[in-house]
Design an enzyme around this catalytic site. Structure first.
Site, PDB file in Angstrom:
ATOM      1  CD  GLU A  76      -3.073  -1.041   2.429  1.00  0.00           C
ATOM      2  OE1 GLU A  76      -2.671  -0.146   3.275  1.00  0.00           O
ATOM      3  OE2 GLU A  76      -3.726  -1.944   2.469  1.00  0.00           O
ATOM      4  CG  HIS A 120      -1.109   2.395   5.324  1.00  0.00           C
ATOM      5  ND1 HIS A 120      -2.169   1.880   5.776  1.00  0.00           N
ATOM      6  CD2 HIS A 120      -0.773   3.053   6.468  1.00  0.00           C
ATOM      7  CE1 HIS A 120      -2.450   1.699   6.936  1.00  0.00           C
ATOM      8  NE2 HIS A 120      -1.655   2.635   7.554  1.00  0.00           N
TER       9      HIS A 120
END
Length: 68
Positions: A38, A41
């Site tokens: 991700e 993130h």
């Protein structure tokens, strides 16, 4: 998933640590983090820690494990 491999995601991978951030769920660490990559993130860990994690190509779990 549209963010993966964009110019912005690649920039974050290379530069987030200079601002004290890490990619919380980095590429190729899925077996350790139990999360898919991700690039959006981010986690603030401070400049010194972010630099160590980046230079050693660790995920947060690996870094914390080294402290024990």
């Amino acid at each position: 998933s549209a963010f993966v491999d964009t110019a912005a995601a690649l920039w974050l991978e290379k530069n987030a640590h200079t601002f004290g951030f890490i990619i919380r769920y980095p590429r190729l660490k899925e077996d350790i983090t139990q999360f898919s990559y991700e690039p959006w993130h981010l986690r603030y860990v401070g400049g010194e820690v972010a630099k160590k994690i980046y230079e050693k190509k660790l995920c947060l779990e690996e870094y914390v494990h080294q402290l024990k």
